[in-house]
Write an enzyme that holds these catalytic residues in place. Structure first.
Site, PDB file in Angstrom:
ATOM      1  CB  SER A   1      -0.870   0.025   1.252  1.00  0.00           C
ATOM      2  OG  SER A   1      -1.511   1.283   1.374  1.00  0.00           O
TER       3      SER A   1
ATOM      4  CE1 TYR B   1      -4.405  -2.138   4.505  1.00  0.00           C
ATOM      5  CE2 TYR B   1      -3.533   0.060   4.088  1.00  0.00           C
ATOM      6  CZ  TYR B   1      -4.008  -1.151   3.614  1.00  0.00           C
ATOM      7  OH  TYR B   1      -4.097  -1.362   2.257  1.00  0.00           O
TER       8      TYR B   1
HETATM    9  N1  LIG Z   1      -8.576  -0.786  -2.297  1.00  0.00           N
HETATM   10  C1  LIG Z   1      -7.629   0.080  -1.975  1.00  0.00           C
HETATM   11  O1  LIG Z   1      -7.838   1.312  -2.005  1.00  0.00           O
HETATM   12  C2  LIG Z   1      -6.260  -0.420  -1.578  1.00  0.00           C
HETATM   13  C3  LIG Z   1      -5.226   0.530  -1.459  1.00  0.00           C
HETATM   14  C4  LIG Z   1      -3.954   0.092  -1.108  1.00  0.00           C
HETATM   15  C5  LIG Z   1      -3.721  -1.261  -0.886  1.00  0.00           C
HETATM   16  N2  LIG Z   1      -4.747  -2.158  -0.999  1.00  0.00           N
HETATM   17  C6  LIG Z   1      -4.435  -3.572  -0.735  1.00  0.00           C
HETATM   18  O2  LIG Z   1      -4.822  -4.362  -1.833  1.00  0.00           O
HETATM   19  C7  LIG Z   1      -5.201  -5.662  -1.372  1.00  0.00           C
HETATM   20  C8  LIG Z   1      -6.589  -5.977  -1.892  1.00  0.00           C
HETATM   21  O3  LIG Z   1      -7.472  -5.003  -1.398  1.00  0.00           O
HETATM   22  P1  LIG Z   1      -8.965  -4.835  -1.904  1.00  0.00           P
HETATM   23  O4  LIG Z   1      -9.251  -3.403  -1.868  1.00  0.00           O
HETATM   24  O5  LIG Z   1      -9.190  -5.632  -3.123  1.00  0.00           O
HETATM   25  O6  LIG Z   1      -9.703  -5.500  -0.639  1.00  0.00           O
HETATM   26  P2  LIG Z   1     -11.073  -6.269  -0.489  1.00  0.00           P
HETATM   27  O7  LIG Z   1     -11.437  -6.217   0.947  1.00  0.00           O
HETATM   28  O8  LIG Z   1     -12.049  -5.757  -1.476  1.00  0.00           O
HETATM   29  O9  LIG Z   1     -10.663  -7.780  -0.877  1.00  0.00           O
HETATM   30  C9  LIG Z   1      -9.753  -8.483  -0.076  1.00  0.00           C
HETATM   31  C10 LIG Z   1      -9.927  -9.978  -0.285  1.00  0.00           C
HETATM   32  O10 LIG Z   1      -9.022 -10.631   0.598  1.00  0.00           O
HETATM   33  C11 LIG Z   1      -9.707 -11.681   1.258  1.00  0.00           C
HETATM   34  N3  LIG Z   1      -9.110 -11.936   2.563  1.00  0.00           N
HETATM   35  C12 LIG Z   1      -9.117 -11.113   3.649  1.00  0.00           C
HETATM   36  N4  LIG Z   1      -8.530 -11.719   4.677  1.00  0.00           N
HETATM   37  C13 LIG Z   1      -8.143 -12.945   4.251  1.00  0.00           C
HETATM   38  C14 LIG Z   1      -7.484 -14.028   4.872  1.00  0.00           C
HETATM   39  N5  LIG Z   1      -7.128 -13.982   6.162  1.00  0.00           N
HETATM   40  N6  LIG Z   1      -7.224 -15.137   4.132  1.00  0.00           N
HETATM   41  C15 LIG Z   1      -7.603 -15.201   2.838  1.00  0.00           C
HETATM   42  N7  LIG Z   1      -8.254 -14.210   2.207  1.00  0.00           N
HETATM   43  C16 LIG Z   1      -8.510 -13.098   2.905  1.00  0.00           C
HETATM   44  C17 LIG Z   1     -11.126 -11.176   1.384  1.00  0.00           C
HETATM   45  O11 LIG Z   1     -12.059 -12.257   1.622  1.00  0.00           O
HETATM   46  C18 LIG Z   1     -11.341 -10.465   0.070  1.00  0.00           C
HETATM   47  O12 LIG Z   1     -11.820 -11.329  -0.923  1.00  0.00           O
HETATM   48  C19 LIG Z   1      -5.125  -5.621   0.146  1.00  0.00           C
HETATM   49  O13 LIG Z   1      -3.903  -6.191   0.567  1.00  0.00           O
HETATM   50  C20 LIG Z   1      -5.171  -4.143   0.441  1.00  0.00           C
HETATM   51  O14 LIG Z   1      -4.548  -3.837   1.657  1.00  0.00           O
HETATM   52  C21 LIG Z   1      -6.010  -1.772  -1.342  1.00  0.00           C
END
Ligand SMILES: NC(=O)c1ccc[n+]([C@@H]2O[C@H](COP(=O)([O-])OP(=O)(O)OC[C@H]3O[C@@H](n4cnc5c(N)ncnc54)[C@H](O)[C@@H]3O)[C@@H](O)[C@H]2O)c1
Length: 260
Positions: free
Chosen positions: A143, A156
């Site tokens: 991130s 986070y």
């Molecule tokens: N969306 C954003 O703005 C953003 C920004 C920076 C970083 N990220 C990172 O990108 C990645 C994906 O984020 P996203 O926005 O798609 O999130 P999201 O919450 O939409 O999807 C995350 C997925 O991970 C799965 N998950 C969560 N905990 C888990 C576990 N313990 N074991 C297996 N699966 C698990 C969830 O079931 C879900 O399907 C994350 O690591 C997040 O920190 C997202």
């Protein structure tokens, strides 16, 4: 579409929705056999059913990445059922927000269990198998909050900073086995995780505009990322086009952290 990943086997965590789903779909569309892992079995099965119905090669593996034993079992099954893994993309993650003085012990423990330990669990299980084959590519989705402080995101951001450095150290140790390890650091990306933060009714507009009270400058490119924007960066690093790139952290945030 170019079948750049034909004959490749890829494991993608967090594949049931958001960025992980986009990465799984993009890899499958370019010919990879995709092992899709997520804790949300129902959504995962729906994504995989859709991929296979469209003629893509994919299989679902329900597991919690924070459970090391379960992860070892899944990686074992993936290699037996789909073949030796060429690519791992760590995407699964959680976001618990709140002031440092109010975050609970559980918030800290769970955040690190999934975002940090989860990445260690899966990367280690996969890397142990890749070293014998002297080939592989690991991409971890971190991130932009790992490098720029954000209010109410201490747990986070700290977990993502740890994960980022873990991935770089792994890249250093595995370079001799021809295994590359890189990070993609997204900024605000349109997913369920991001939308959960949109609480003032202004949606994406507030994020794009920024907020002086939160010391957020906004997004210079004037848009929220789509999941495909992040997936494109992941695919580049996973591909042979990046064969001389390792320990790199590629920020995909529309300039939100000014390249810091
Ligand atoms: N969306 C954003 O703005 C953003 C920004 C920076 C970083 N990220 C990172 O990108 C990645 C994906 O984020 P996203 O926005 O798609 O999130 P999201 O919450 O939409 O999807 C995350 C997925 O991970 C799965 N998950 C969560 N905990 C888990 C576990 N313990 N074991 C297996 N699966 C698990 C969830 O079931 C879900 O399907 C994350 O690591 C997040 O920190 C997202």
């Amino acid at each position: 579409m170019e079948m750049e990943f034909k004959h490749r086997v890829a494991l993608v965590t967090g594949a049931a929705q958001g960025i992980g789903e986009a990465v799984a779909r993009a890899l499958a569309a370019r010919g990879a056999a995709v092992a899709a892992l997520d804790a949300n079995r129902e959504r995962l099965d729906a994504v995989v059913a859709d991929l296979t119905a469209g003629g893509r090669r994919a299989a679902a593996f329900a597991a919690d990445v924070s459970d090391g034993e379960a992860v070892d079992g899944v990686v074992d099954r993936v290699e037996r059922e789909l073949g030796p893994l060429d690519i791992l993309v760590n995407v699964a993650g959680i976001l618990r927000v709140g002031p440092v003085l109010e975050l609970s012990d559980d918030d800290w423990e769970r955040t690190f269990a999934v975002n940090t330990r989860g990445v260690v669990n899966v990367s280690r299980a996969v890397a142990r198998r890749m070293t014998g084959r002297a080939s592989g590519s690991i991409v971890t989705v971190g991130s932009n909050a790992a490098r720029t402080p954000r209010v109410h995101m201490a747990a986070y951001a700290a977990s993502k900073a740890a994960t980022t450095m873990f991935t770089k150290c792994l890249g250093l140790e595995l370079a001799r086995y021809n295994i590359r390890c890189n990070v993609v650091s997204p900024g605000s990306t349109d997913t369920p995780m991001q939308r959960a933060l949109w609480t003032d009714g202004r949606g994406a507009r507030a994020v794009i505009a920024g907020s002086p009270e939160a010391f957020k400058l906004g997004i210079p490119l004037n848009r929220i990322a789509e999941t495909e924007d992040v997936a494109a960066a992941v695919l580049f690093l996973a591909s042979d086009q990046a064969r001389h790139v390792t320990m790199h952290d590629l920020c995909v945030d529309g300039g939100a952290t000014l390249g810091a």
